[in-house]
Enzyme design. Structure first.
Site, PDB file in Angstrom:
ATOM      1  N   THR A 107       4.179   1.922   2.295  1.00 29.49           N
ATOM      2  CA  THR A 107       5.402   2.064   1.708  1.00 29.49           C
ATOM      3  C   THR A 107       6.177   3.355   2.256  1.00 29.49           C
ATOM      4  O   THR A 107       7.415   3.087   2.978  1.00 29.49           O
ATOM      5  CB  THR A 107       5.344   2.386   0.220  1.00 29.49           C
ATOM      6  OG1 THR A 107       4.973   1.350  -0.334  1.00 29.49           O
ATOM      7  CG2 THR A 107       6.645   2.754  -0.253  1.00 29.49           C
ATOM      8  N   GLY A 117       0.775  -1.226  -0.019  1.00 30.19           N
ATOM      9  CA  GLY A 117       0.136  -0.052   0.014  1.00 30.19           C
ATOM     10  C   GLY A 117       0.902   1.265   0.017  1.00 30.19           C
ATOM     11  O   GLY A 117       1.960   1.089   0.435  1.00 30.19           O
ATOM     12  N   CYS A 118       0.233   2.282  -0.467  1.00 32.00           N
ATOM     13  CA  CYS A 118       0.922   3.587  -0.550  1.00 32.00           C
ATOM     14  C   CYS A 118       1.334   4.040   0.889  1.00 32.00           C
ATOM     15  O   CYS A 118       2.659   4.463   1.008  1.00 32.00           O
ATOM     16  CB  CYS A 118       0.308   4.594  -1.143  1.00 32.00           C
ATOM     17  SG  CYS A 118      -1.335   4.994  -0.605  1.00 32.00           S
ATOM     18  N   TYR A 119       0.388   4.190   1.668  1.00 35.94           N
ATOM     19  CA  TYR A 119       0.714   4.684   3.344  1.00 35.94           C
ATOM     20  C   TYR A 119       1.967   3.617   3.823  1.00 35.94           C
ATOM     21  O   TYR A 119       2.867   4.078   4.561  1.00 35.94           O
ATOM     22  CB  TYR A 119      -0.527   4.551   4.097  1.00 35.94           C
ATOM     23  CG  TYR A 119      -1.324   5.748   3.894  1.00 35.94           C
ATOM     24  CD1 TYR A 119      -0.758   7.143   4.207  1.00 35.94           C
ATOM     25  CD2 TYR A 119      -2.683   5.734   3.696  1.00 35.94           C
ATOM     26  CE1 TYR A 119      -1.642   8.269   3.805  1.00 35.94           C
ATOM     27  CE2 TYR A 119      -3.778   6.880   3.871  1.00 35.94           C
ATOM     28  CZ  TYR A 119      -2.967   8.233   3.978  1.00 35.94           C
ATOM     29  OH  TYR A 119      -3.777   9.132   3.725  1.00 35.94           O
TER      30      TYR A 119
END
Length: 340
Positions: free
Chosen positions: A147, A143-145
């Site tokens: 990472t 996920g972006c968060y």
């Protein structure tokens, strides 16, 4: 040369995959799918891709003829198509959350979905799992968060300096996806900062899973929506263990991070006085990590910045693809951000 397909290519992550793959010397994008836009040229949805002659198709994912398929599909949808794709002999990089978890019960709890097709996968964070990714048939793109958060926290956990991390992340509006909502309507999100799911965001469990592999740690996570298009700025607050407060300095923390990420092609450790900026990583696959400040109470503050659509999604997926097929890791990703 390998052939690549993209399932769900009409979203933001699909558009970013196509943007990066357009100049990849060892990839031919053979198929892009979209039910809604079937039969339309790609530039009708992604106007920046006008030089591409690709056309959206509405076909069963198992019919895609490709060496690798990116599944840029919603949570809950990937689990229904990934097994079929793997059965054809294609490798898969899944950009949803369906295959990121080691424990299916944890996934089902946080996503409120029944997982019908669990499979063995590799968590696709190259800085931690490079060798495993090289041998994988199914990679679960982070996920972006998570990472930005994991990269900012991991050296602290590896060195056993802290026991709890409090993570404050602020994301651009593109992180909510291509379909508008009341929360992303311009009058509602402009000139505003909106915390949401302040103690219950599903990405907290993903962050905790990966950090706990390095050592026991409690993770507290709160996301915010901020009125920018791209980027995630993450501020980590934590307290040094009592017995370490006299020995750990900002300079020591910087050395730890430089050592941990030494040789990583897409992580940059910033020097004292420099602060990670969203504009400096915008459009790029780089993560900037810096700050390394300690206050009078022993509170450590670490800051990271990534582009949520690139390092937080499509760029990281292409990095994983490069590893899986033995390409140069930086192929088609080797350029800086777009500041200012």
């Amino acid at each position: 040369m390998i052939k690549v397909g993209i399932v769900g290519a009409s979203g933001y992550t699909g558009g970013e995959l196509l943007r990066f793959l357009h100049n990849h010397s060892k990839v031919e994008v053979s198929t892009i799918t979209s039910r809604q836009y079937a039969g339309q040229p790609v530039y009708k949805v992604h106007p920046h891709l006008r030089d591409s002659d690709l056309v959206f198709q509405d076909i069963n994912a198992s019919k895609i003829d490709a060496d690798l398929v990116f599944t840029a599909t919603p949570h809950g949808a990937s689990m229904n198509i990934v097994p079929e794709i793997l059965e054809t002999g294609s490798k898969v990089i899944d950009l949803s959350g369906d295959y990121r978890y080691d424990d299916i019960e944890t996934y089902e709890k946080w996503y409120d979905l029944k997982h019908t097709n669990p499979l063995e996968s590799v968590y696709g964070l190259p800085e931690l799992y490079r060798e495993e990714i090289k041998k994988a048939n199914l990679v679960a793109n982070p996920g972006c968060y998570p990472t930005g958060s994991i990269l900012a926290c991991m050296p602290l956990i590896k060195e056993k300096l802290v026991e709890t991390v409090i993570i404050d992340s602020k994301s651009g509006v593109s992180g909510t996806g291509i379909n508008p909502s009341s929360a992303t309507h311009f009058p509602n999100c402009s000139d505003n900062i909106m915390p949401y799911n302040v103690t219950t965001h599903r990405h907290m469990s993903e962050i905790e899973q990966e950090l706990n592999k390095a050592g026991p740690v409690k993770v507290c996570f709160t996301p915010h929506l901020v009125p920018v298009i791209r980027g995630i700025s993450t501020t980590v607050h934590t307290f040094l263990k009592e017995e370490l407060k006299e020995d750990v300095t900002s300079e020591y923390l910087e050395e730890i991070y430089e050592g941990f990420y030494n040789g990583e092609p897409f992580v940059r450790i910033l020097k004292e006085g420099e602060m990670p900026r969203l504009s400096a990583v915008r459009g790029s696959n780089y993560a900037h990590i810096g700050c390394f400040q300690i206050d009078q109470h022993g509170r450590v503050v670490i800051v990271s910045a990534i582009d949520n659509l690139v390092k937080g999604a499509s760029g990281q997926a292409i990095h994983n693809m490069n590893l899986m097929f033995g390409f140069d890791e930086k192929e088609s990703l080797d350029f800086m951000g777009m500041h200012p």
